[in-house]
Structure formats: C-alpha cells, structure tokens
Design a protein around this motif. Structure first.
Motif, PDB file in Angstrom:
ATOM      1  N   PHE A   1      22.790  -9.201 -12.455  1.00 55.79           N
ATOM      2  CA  PHE A   1      24.014  -8.474 -12.140  1.00 55.79           C
ATOM      3  C   PHE A   1      23.927  -7.806 -10.779  1.00 55.79           C
ATOM      4  CE2 PHE A   1      23.963  -8.771 -16.742  1.00 55.79           C
ATOM      5  CZ  PHE A   1      25.251  -9.185 -17.006  1.00 55.79           C
ATOM      6  N   GLY A   2      23.055  -8.285  -9.891  1.00 54.67           N
ATOM      7  CA  GLY A   2      22.867  -7.679  -8.584  1.00 54.67           C
ATOM      8  C   GLY A   2      21.934  -6.483  -8.660  1.00 54.67           C
ATOM      9  N   ALA A   3      21.566  -5.947  -7.515  1.00 50.64           N
ATOM     10  CA  ALA A   3      20.569  -4.869  -7.455  1.00 50.64           C
ATOM     11  C   ALA A   3      21.027  -3.623  -8.216  1.00 50.64           C
ATOM     12  CB  ALA A   3      20.260  -4.529  -6.009  1.00 50.64           C
ATOM     13  N   ILE A   4      22.212  -3.138  -7.918  1.00 51.03           N
ATOM     14  CA  ILE A   4      22.710  -1.921  -8.584  1.00 51.03           C
ATOM     15  C   ILE A   4      22.942  -2.186 -10.063  1.00 51.03           C
ATOM     16  CG2 ILE A   4      24.576  -0.215  -8.656  1.00 51.03           C
ATOM     17  CD1 ILE A   4      22.781  -0.005  -6.187  1.00 51.03           C
ATOM     18  N   GLY A   5      23.511  -3.332 -10.379  1.00 54.23           N
ATOM     19  CA  GLY A   5      23.743  -3.691 -11.784  1.00 54.23           C
ATOM     20  C   GLY A   5      22.444  -3.774 -12.564  1.00 54.23           C
ATOM     21  N   ASN A   6      21.402  -4.324 -11.946  1.00 54.81           N
ATOM     22  CA  ASN A   6      20.113  -4.421 -12.623  1.00 54.81           C
ATOM     23  C   ASN A   6      19.491  -3.044 -12.851  1.00 54.81           C
ATOM     24  OD1 ASN A   6      20.223  -7.172 -12.857  1.00 54.81           O
ATOM     25  ND2 ASN A   6      18.915  -7.574 -11.099  1.00 54.81           N
ATOM     26  N   ILE A   7      19.661  -2.122 -11.902  1.00 55.41           N
ATOM     27  CA  ILE A   7      19.138  -0.764 -12.086  1.00 55.41           C
ATOM     28  C   ILE A   7      19.848  -0.086 -13.250  1.00 55.41           C
ATOM     29  CG2 ILE A   7      19.001   1.546 -11.064  1.00 55.41           C
ATOM     30  CD1 ILE A   7      18.557   0.132  -8.350  1.00 55.41           C
ATOM     31  N   VAL A   8      21.179  -0.184 -13.260  1.00 51.59           N
ATOM     32  CA  VAL A   8      21.958   0.418 -14.353  1.00 51.59           C
ATOM     33  C   VAL A   8      21.584  -0.233 -15.677  1.00 51.59           C
ATOM     34  CG1 VAL A   8      24.304   0.711 -15.277  1.00 51.59           C
ATOM     35  CG2 VAL A   8      23.848   1.108 -12.857  1.00 51.59           C
ATOM     36  N   LEU A   9      21.462  -1.553 -15.658  1.00 50.48           N
ATOM     37  CA  LEU A   9      21.071  -2.290 -16.854  1.00 50.48           C
ATOM     38  C   LEU A   9      19.691  -1.846 -17.328  1.00 50.48           C
ATOM     39  CD1 LEU A   9      21.878  -4.628 -18.742  1.00 50.48           C
ATOM     40  CD2 LEU A   9      20.600  -6.107 -17.211  1.00 50.48           C
ATOM     41  N   GLY A  10      18.776  -1.637 -16.398  1.00 54.16           N
ATOM     42  CA  GLY A  10      17.435  -1.181 -16.754  1.00 54.16           C
ATOM     43  C   GLY A  10      17.442   0.199 -17.392  1.00 54.16           C
ATOM     44  N   ILE A  11      18.269   1.084 -16.859  1.00 55.74           N
ATOM     45  CA  ILE A  11      18.360   2.444 -17.422  1.00 55.74           C
ATOM     46  C   ILE A  11      18.939   2.389 -18.827  1.00 55.74           C
ATOM     47  CG2 ILE A  11      19.507   4.684 -17.193  1.00 55.74           C
ATOM     48  CD1 ILE A  11      19.266   4.245 -14.106  1.00 55.74           C
ATOM     49  N   PHE A  12      20.056   1.675 -18.994  1.00 56.69           N
ATOM     50  CA  PHE A  12      20.644   1.556 -20.333  1.00 56.69           C
ATOM     51  C   PHE A  12      19.755   0.742 -21.269  1.00 56.69           C
ATOM     52  CE2 PHE A  12      24.641   2.708 -18.149  1.00 56.69           C
ATOM     53  CZ  PHE A  12      24.959   3.793 -18.938  1.00 56.69           C
ATOM     54  N   GLY A  13      19.046  -0.228 -20.716  1.00 53.51           N
ATOM     55  CA  GLY A  13      18.088  -0.995 -21.517  1.00 53.51           C
ATOM     56  C   GLY A  13      16.990  -0.109 -22.078  1.00 53.51           C
ATOM     57  N   GLY A  14      16.552   0.864 -21.277  1.00 53.76           N
ATOM     58  CA  GLY A  14      15.551   1.815 -21.756  1.00 53.76           C
ATOM     59  C   GLY A  14      16.067   2.632 -22.929  1.00 53.76           C
ATOM     60  N   ILE A  15      17.318   3.023 -22.850  1.00 55.45           N
ATOM     61  CA  ILE A  15      17.922   3.789 -23.939  1.00 55.45           C
ATOM     62  C   ILE A  15      18.010   2.931 -25.200  1.00 55.45           C
ATOM     63  CG2 ILE A  15      20.061   4.901 -24.711  1.00 55.45           C
ATOM     64  CD1 ILE A  15      20.478   5.670 -21.701  1.00 55.45           C
ATOM     65  N   VAL A  16      18.509   1.703 -25.035  1.00 53.36           N
ATOM     66  CA  VAL A  16      18.637   0.796 -26.177  1.00 53.36           C
ATOM     67  C   VAL A  16      17.259   0.467 -26.753  1.00 53.36           C
ATOM     68  CG1 VAL A  16      19.305  -1.554 -26.862  1.00 53.36           C
ATOM     69  CG2 VAL A  16      20.819  -0.201 -25.422  1.00 53.36           C
ATOM     70  N   GLY A  17      16.302   0.183 -25.875  1.00 55.82           N
ATOM     71  CA  GLY A  17      14.947  -0.153 -26.332  1.00 55.82           C
ATOM     72  C   GLY A  17      14.285   0.983 -27.088  1.00 55.82           C
ATOM     73  N   ARG A  18      14.404   2.209 -26.567  1.00 58.07           N
ATOM     74  CA  ARG A  18      13.831   3.368 -27.274  1.00 58.07           C
ATOM     75  C   ARG A  18      14.473   3.529 -28.651  1.00 58.07           C
ATOM     76  NH1 ARG A  18      10.978   7.519 -25.715  1.00 58.07           N
ATOM     77  NH2 ARG A  18      10.039   7.487 -23.672  1.00 58.07           N
ATOM     78  N   PHE A  19      15.793   3.354 -28.715  1.00 50.89           N
ATOM     79  CA  PHE A  19      16.494   3.476 -29.988  1.00 50.89           C
ATOM     80  C   PHE A  19      15.994   2.429 -30.974  1.00 50.89           C
ATOM     81  CE2 PHE A  19      20.071   2.145 -32.697  1.00 50.89           C
ATOM     82  CZ  PHE A  19      20.272   3.327 -33.388  1.00 50.89           C
ATOM     83  N   LEU A  20      15.932   1.166 -30.525  1.00 51.68           N
ATOM     84  CA  LEU A  20      15.503   0.093 -31.422  1.00 51.68           C
ATOM     85  C   LEU A  20      14.049   0.245 -31.851  1.00 51.68           C
ATOM     86  CD1 LEU A  20      17.243  -2.977 -29.747  1.00 51.68           C
ATOM     87  CD2 LEU A  20      17.923  -1.768 -31.827  1.00 51.68           C
ATOM     88  N   PHE A  21      13.172   0.591 -30.913  1.00 54.24           N
ATOM     89  CA  PHE A  21      11.768   0.796 -31.267  1.00 54.24           C
ATOM     90  C   PHE A  21      11.615   1.976 -32.214  1.00 54.24           C
ATOM     91  CE2 PHE A  21      11.002  -2.294 -28.172  1.00 54.24           C
ATOM     92  CZ  PHE A  21       9.651  -2.614 -28.117  1.00 54.24           C
ATOM     93  N   GLY A  22      12.434   3.026 -32.017  1.00 53.53           N
ATOM     94  CA  GLY A  22      12.398   4.180 -32.914  1.00 53.53           C
ATOM     95  C   GLY A  22      12.853   3.838 -34.318  1.00 53.53           C
ATOM     96  N   MET A  23      13.833   2.928 -34.417  1.00 52.66           N
ATOM     97  CA  MET A  23      14.333   2.526 -35.739  1.00 52.66           C
ATOM     98  C   MET A  23      13.271   1.809 -36.558  1.00 52.66           C
ATOM     99  SD  MET A  23      18.246   1.291 -35.107  1.00 52.66           S
ATOM    100  CE  MET A  23      18.383   0.717 -36.784  1.00 52.66           C
ATOM    101  N   ILE A  24      12.370   1.098 -35.893  1.00 59.21           N
ATOM    102  CA  ILE A  24      11.324   0.390 -36.639  1.00 59.21           C
ATOM    103  C   ILE A  24      10.009   1.171 -36.651  1.00 59.21           C
ATOM    104  CG2 ILE A  24      12.333  -1.883 -36.296  1.00 59.21           C
ATOM    105  CD1 ILE A  24      10.304  -2.398 -34.100  1.00 59.21           C
ATOM    106  N   GLY A  25      10.045   2.419 -36.158  1.00 57.62           N
ATOM    107  CA  GLY A  25       8.878   3.281 -36.229  1.00 57.62           C
ATOM    108  C   GLY A  25       7.847   3.058 -35.131  1.00 57.62           C
ATOM    109  N   LEU A  26       8.249   2.464 -34.013  1.00 57.89           N
ATOM    110  CA  LEU A  26       7.328   2.218 -32.908  1.00 57.89           C
ATOM    111  C   LEU A  26       7.834   2.907 -31.649  1.00 57.89           C
ATOM    112  CD1 LEU A  26       6.726  -1.618 -33.362  1.00 57.89           C
ATOM    113  CD2 LEU A  26       5.159   0.225 -33.949  1.00 57.89           C
ATOM    114  N   GLY A  27       7.836   4.222 -31.647  1.00 60.36           N
ATOM    115  CA  GLY A  27       8.297   4.946 -30.471  1.00 60.36           C
ATOM    116  C   GLY A  27       7.407   4.675 -29.277  1.00 60.36           C
ATOM    117  N   PRO A  28       7.979   4.222 -28.138  1.00 58.57           N
ATOM    118  CA  PRO A  28       7.163   3.915 -26.970  1.00 58.57           C
ATOM    119  C   PRO A  28       6.547   5.176 -26.383  1.00 58.57           C
ATOM    120  CG  PRO A  28       9.486   3.765 -26.422  1.00 58.57           C
ATOM    121  CD  PRO A  28       9.393   4.014 -27.893  1.00 58.57           C
TER     122      PRO A  28
END
Length: 81
Positions: free
Chosen positions: A24-51
């Motif tokens: 999604f371009g440089a800025i899009g990838n940064i935003v995607l990475g930030i939101f990806g971190g939020i989604v990833g933390r949520f999903l890992f937390g749901m299965i009991g594997l907090g990063p």
C-alpha cells in the motif's frame, strides 16, 4: 510515538515482502504495520500468547498486518468483480 512509527514501518516492510503485490506504499505500510500490531496483540492475547519484547511485538505485528492485507485484498477483489 517515534518507536511506534519505526516499528510500524518495519512491520509494514516485512509484510510487504511476505505478501508480494499487496503493498500500500510507504505510508500505507507504516499505518498497516501499526494497526497490524494492534490486531496481532489482540489475536495473540485471545489465545493466551501475549507478545513480550521487541521480537514478540514484531511477530505479532507481522501476523496482524498479514491478516489485514489479506482481508483488504479480498475486499478490493470482490468490489472489482
């Protein structure tokens, strides 16, 4: 704040290489990475594997960003049909 942007950029860069052709371009990838971190933390937390630590944050961010890229890619494809 700066560390979040740098980590988001790294996660977006890694995700762009994993999901070739779905960037999604440089800025899009940064935003995607930030939101990806939020989604990833949520999903890992749901299965009991907090990063923990920088490596855990990167892994959770990449997993979350890959999921977001896949969902956005499918949404984009369905609109063009």
């Amino acid at each position: 704040m700066i560390s979040t942007i740098i980590l988001g950029a790294l996660v977006g860069f890694l995700t762009g290489h994993i999901m070739r052709g779905e960037g999604f371009g440089a800025i899009g990838n940064i935003v995607l990475g930030i939101f990806g971190g939020i989604v990833g933390r949520f999903l890992f937390g749901m299965i009991g594997l907090g990063p923990t630590g920088l490596i855990g944050d990167i892994i959770a961010g990449v997993v979350g960003a890959v999921i977001l890229v896949y969902v956005f890619g499918e949404t984009r494809r369905r609109r063009h049909r």
